[in-house]
Scaffold this active site. Structure first.
Site, PDB file in Angstrom:
ATOM      1  N   GLU A 140       0.823  -1.213   0.000  1.00  0.00           N
ATOM      2  CA  GLU A 140       0.000   0.000   0.000  1.00  0.00           C
ATOM      3  C   GLU A 140       0.855   1.259   0.000  1.00  0.00           C
ATOM      4  O   GLU A 140       1.925   1.300   0.610  1.00  0.00           O
ATOM      5  CB  GLU A 140      -0.867   0.032   1.259  1.00  0.00           C
ATOM      6  CG  GLU A 140      -1.852  -1.095   1.298  1.00  0.00           C
ATOM      7  CD  GLU A 140      -2.673  -1.070   2.560  1.00  0.00           C
ATOM      8  OE1 GLU A 140      -3.388  -2.048   2.790  1.00  0.00           O
ATOM      9  OE2 GLU A 140      -2.599  -0.091   3.324  1.00  0.00           O
ATOM     10  N   CYS A 175       3.099   8.273   1.519  1.00  0.00           N
ATOM     11  CA  CYS A 175       3.446   7.331   2.587  1.00  0.00           C
ATOM     12  C   CYS A 175       3.749   6.005   1.899  1.00  0.00           C
ATOM     13  O   CYS A 175       2.883   5.441   1.221  1.00  0.00           O
ATOM     14  CB  CYS A 175       2.258   7.214   3.535  1.00  0.00           C
ATOM     15  SG  CYS A 175       2.489   5.977   4.804  1.00  0.00           S
ATOM     16  N   CYS A 180       5.014  -7.412   7.718  1.00  0.00           N
ATOM     17  CA  CYS A 180       5.989  -6.976   8.728  1.00  0.00           C
ATOM     18  C   CYS A 180       6.134  -8.078   9.765  1.00  0.00           C
ATOM     19  O   CYS A 180       5.149  -8.726  10.124  1.00  0.00           O
ATOM     20  CB  CYS A 180       5.508  -5.686   9.402  1.00  0.00           C
ATOM     21  SG  CYS A 180       6.688  -5.054  10.621  1.00  0.00           S
ATOM     22  N   CYS A 182      -1.710  -3.403  14.935  1.00  0.00           N
ATOM     23  CA  CYS A 182      -1.390  -2.995  13.562  1.00  0.00           C
ATOM     24  C   CYS A 182      -1.851  -4.030  12.538  1.00  0.00           C
ATOM     25  O   CYS A 182      -1.564  -5.225  12.691  1.00  0.00           O
ATOM     26  CB  CYS A 182       0.119  -2.787  13.466  1.00  0.00           C
ATOM     27  SG  CYS A 182       0.709  -2.551  11.789  1.00  0.00           S
ATOM     28  N   GLU A 215       8.777  -2.592   8.440  1.00  0.00           N
ATOM     29  CA  GLU A 215       9.686  -1.892   9.338  1.00  0.00           C
ATOM     30  C   GLU A 215      10.914  -1.469   8.509  1.00  0.00           C
ATOM     31  O   GLU A 215      11.749  -2.312   8.141  1.00  0.00           O
ATOM     32  CB  GLU A 215      10.071  -2.825  10.496  1.00  0.00           C
ATOM     33  CG  GLU A 215      11.236  -2.370  11.332  1.00  0.00           C
ATOM     34  CD  GLU A 215      11.150  -0.913  11.810  1.00  0.00           C
ATOM     35  OE1 GLU A 215      10.053  -0.448  12.184  1.00  0.00           O
ATOM     36  OE2 GLU A 215      12.195  -0.241  11.801  1.00  0.00           O
ATOM     37  N   SER A 226      10.147   6.068   9.755  1.00  0.00           N
ATOM     38  CA  SER A 226       9.529   5.690  11.030  1.00  0.00           C
ATOM     39  C   SER A 226       9.996   4.297  11.416  1.00  0.00           C
ATOM     40  O   SER A 226       9.947   3.375  10.606  1.00  0.00           O
ATOM     41  CB  SER A 226       8.009   5.703  10.864  1.00  0.00           C
ATOM     42  OG  SER A 226       7.380   5.242  12.043  1.00  0.00           O
ATOM     43  N   SER A 279       8.374   4.885  17.044  1.00  0.00           N
ATOM     44  CA  SER A 279       7.065   4.459  17.552  1.00  0.00           C
ATOM     45  C   SER A 279       7.206   4.010  18.995  1.00  0.00           C
ATOM     46  O   SER A 279       7.730   2.932  19.263  1.00  0.00           O
ATOM     47  CB  SER A 279       6.541   3.312  16.693  1.00  0.00           C
ATOM     48  OG  SER A 279       6.303   3.790  15.386  1.00  0.00           O
ATOM     49  N   CYS A 303      -2.321   1.557   7.632  1.00  0.00           N
ATOM     50  CA  CYS A 303      -1.641   0.806   6.587  1.00  0.00           C
ATOM     51  C   CYS A 303      -1.782  -0.694   6.811  1.00  0.00           C
ATOM     52  O   CYS A 303      -1.779  -1.172   7.920  1.00  0.00           O
ATOM     53  CB  CYS A 303      -0.183   1.224   6.497  1.00  0.00           C
ATOM     54  SG  CYS A 303       0.054   2.308   5.096  1.00  0.00           S
TER      55      CYS A 303
HETATM   56  N1  SAH Z   1       7.135  -0.114  11.163  1.00  0.00           N
HETATM   57  C1  SAH Z   1       7.306   1.271  11.344  1.00  0.00           C
HETATM   58  C2  SAH Z   1       6.690   2.108  10.245  1.00  0.00           C
HETATM   59  C3  SAH Z   1       5.357   1.678   9.731  1.00  0.00           C
HETATM   60  S1  SAH Z   1       4.004   1.846  10.856  1.00  0.00           S
HETATM   61  C4  SAH Z   1       6.818   1.701  12.713  1.00  0.00           C
HETATM   62  O1  SAH Z   1       6.173   0.895  13.390  1.00  0.00           O
HETATM   63  O2  SAH Z   1       7.103   2.817  13.100  1.00  0.00           O
HETATM   64  C5  SAH Z   1       3.807   3.618  10.911  1.00  0.00           C
HETATM   65  C6  SAH Z   1       3.091   4.115  12.151  1.00  0.00           C
HETATM   66  O3  SAH Z   1       1.709   3.721  12.110  1.00  0.00           O
HETATM   67  C7  SAH Z   1       3.663   3.545  13.449  1.00  0.00           C
HETATM   68  O4  SAH Z   1       3.825   4.542  14.414  1.00  0.00           O
HETATM   69  C8  SAH Z   1       2.599   2.569  13.841  1.00  0.00           C
HETATM   70  O5  SAH Z   1       2.621   2.294  15.212  1.00  0.00           O
HETATM   71  C9  SAH Z   1       1.347   3.259  13.389  1.00  0.00           C
HETATM   72  N2  SAH Z   1       0.151   2.411  13.305  1.00  0.00           N
HETATM   73  C10 SAH Z   1       0.088   1.091  13.048  1.00  0.00           C
HETATM   74  N3  SAH Z   1      -1.201   0.664  13.067  1.00  0.00           N
HETATM   75  C11 SAH Z   1      -1.952   1.746  13.354  1.00  0.00           C
HETATM   76  C12 SAH Z   1      -3.353   1.958  13.528  1.00  0.00           C
HETATM   77  N4  SAH Z   1      -4.228   0.975  13.403  1.00  0.00           N
HETATM   78  N5  SAH Z   1      -3.776   3.209  13.834  1.00  0.00           N
HETATM   79  C13 SAH Z   1      -2.897   4.232  13.937  1.00  0.00           C
HETATM   80  N6  SAH Z   1      -1.564   4.093  13.783  1.00  0.00           N
HETATM   81  C14 SAH Z   1      -1.101   2.854  13.502  1.00  0.00           C
HETATM   82 FE1  SF4 Z   2       5.411  -3.513  11.780  1.00  0.00          FE
HETATM   83 FE2  SF4 Z   2       5.244  -0.886  12.312  1.00  0.00          FE
HETATM   84 FE3  SF4 Z   2       3.022  -2.447  12.169  1.00  0.00          FE
HETATM   85 FE4  SF4 Z   2       4.703  -2.720  14.219  1.00  0.00          FE
HETATM   86  S1  SF4 Z   2       3.480  -0.900  13.711  1.00  0.00           S
HETATM   87  S2  SF4 Z   2       3.773  -4.409  13.039  1.00  0.00           S
HETATM   88  S3  SF4 Z   2       6.655  -2.396  13.234  1.00  0.00           S
HETATM   89  S4  SF4 Z   2       4.421  -1.964  10.501  1.00  0.00           S
END
Ligand code: SAH
Ligand code: SF4
Length: 374
Positions: free
Chosen positions: A98, A112, A119, A126, A167, A198, A221, A356
């Site tokens: 995505e 983005c 992941c 997530c 990630e 991130s 995060s 995402c």
């Molecule tokens: N893996 C990396 C980058 C991708 S996720 C990371 O975790 O930072 C990007 C951001 O989206 C992260 O801060 C993650 O915690 C957040 N995120 C994941 N699922 C989410 C959700 N359902 N609602 C809001 N933020 C979310």
């Molecule tokens: Fe992976 Fe980032 Fe989702 Fe955590 S929040 S599972 S590190 S994509």
């Protein structure tokens, strides 16, 4: 994608130096590399035949020995009157990722992007984490998401955030190469400060990234102020607990002179309780322990950090709840009292499953995604 794709040279993802060497390897002058870079990254042509300033005889030779990987749009959904567009892109092996385009009133155009298919980090809230890791993206596949959004929208991107699926620092080499290609004048020409990576908090990679001394924006995060809670939500915390993570963040901030942006996704009753806001404020206002470069005043230390509070986006099949603005503001108040710069990010496109990993899931299992407006 041509059937030869696996056996010929992939152009997308190559730096200028690599393209110049590739051109010389074909007995051509090095500057052909710059011409190819222009067509691949800025003009996004699908074939060498369209690279009209290359000699006519060279184009079929290139077709025989190289290929131009493209991510292919499978579907898109729009929100915010078309100001947010979420794309599902198919890669050469059929996997999908995505990418989200956002247009802002102040003129910014942001994308983005994803760095992995799925992941492996398993954060409990997530959508991407639910499916596990399939594979890393190549630098070419990472960069091409931006190239294709440019082609599809006709808009030049001003900002790129590595906050899509995956990630980024678990795919360090490709991510770093993509960062350099997005920044390079022959690539996408986007200012380093307008690129944000991130990470879930991979300490060794954060330290490596600090050594690169790039003016990149690093987002980390965090999601919880205590190890007990963070380990529940973000399993990798068991490997690199908060104190180690903050140590790496401090090293990054002091080496690069760039402020770290902490992301904190708020889930009602889980990590949004006001006392946790107080704890987070104390944690981030804490003085660094001893050492020659201490002491640092609370306010100076606070200025290394920025906190971004993000109300959780609902994920199909997960039971967390998104808190209302009142709870979010109550959480933010103690942080602000501690002098920590704090913003609330209400993510766009919630109605199109902006979190995402969701579009891919709903697409895969055939749940209908209804665009709110087109
Ligand atoms: N893996 C990396 C980058 C991708 S996720 C990371 O975790 O930072 C990007 C951001 O989206 C992260 O801060 C993650 O915690 C957040 N995120 C994941 N699922 C989410 C959700 N359902 N609602 C809001 N933020 C979310
Ligand atoms: Fe992976 Fe980032 Fe989702 Fe955590 S929040 S599972 S590190 S994509």
């Amino acid at each position: 994608m041509t059937p030869r794709a696996g056996t010929t040279t992939e152009i997308k993802g190559m730096t200028l130096e690599e393209l110049e060497a590739f051109a010389r390897g074909l007995g051509e002058p090095g500057y052909r590399g710059r011409q190819i870079a222009h067509w691949a990254y800025q003009r996004s042509v699908p074939s060498f035949a369209e690279m009209s300033d290359l000699p006519a005889a060279l184009r079929p030779r290139l077709e025989a020995v190289a290929h131009l990987t493209s991510v292919v749009p499978v579907t898109d959904v729009r929100a915010d009157n078309g100001e947010t567009i979420k794309y599902l892109f198919r890669l050469a092996d059929g996997a999908t990722v995505e990418t989200v385009f956002m247009r802002y009133e102040d003129g910014r155009r942001s994308v983005c992007i994803s760095t992995q298919v799925g992941c492996g980090m398993g954060c409990t809230f997530c959508a991407t984490g639910l499916a596990g890791l399939t594979r890393n993206l190549t630098a070419g596949e990472i960069v091409d998401q931006v190239v294709q959004v440019h082609r599809l929208t006709g808009e030049r991107m001003t900002n790129v955030v590595f906050m899509g699926m995956g990630e980024p620092l678990a795919n360090y080499t490709a991510t770093l190469k993509a960062v350099r290609l997005l920044n390079a004048p022959y690539g996408l020409g986007i200012g380093m400060r307008h690129l944000t990576v991130s990470t879930v908090g991979l300490v060794p990679q954060i330290l490596n990234l600090a050594d690169e001394k790039l003016q990149l924006t690093l987002a980390v995060s965090l999601h919880a102020p205590t190890d007990q809670l963070r380990s529940e939500l973000v399993p990798i915390n068991r490997r690199w607990p908060i104190a180690e993570l903050l140590g790496a963040c401090r090293a990054y901030a002091t080496t690069t002179g760039r402020r770290i942006s902490f992301e904190y996704v708020l889930m009602e009753g889980v990590n949004d309780r006001p006392e946790l806001g107080v704890k987070l404020g104390e944690l981030l206002a804490e003085r660094p322990a001893g050492g020659a470069d201490a002491p640092r005043s609370r306010r100076e230390e606070g200025s290394l950090w920025h906190v971004n509070l993000i109300p959780w986006n609902p994920v199909y099949g997960l039971q967390y709840r998104r808190p209302g603005m009142q709870r979010v503001e109550a959480f933010a108040a103690p942080l602000r009292r501690q002098g920590i710069s704090t913003t609330v990010r209400v993510e766009r496109g919630v109605e199109i499953d902006a979190a995402c990993g969701q579009l891919r899931r709903t697409h895969a299992v055939g749940i209908r995604v209804t665009p709110s407006s087109t």
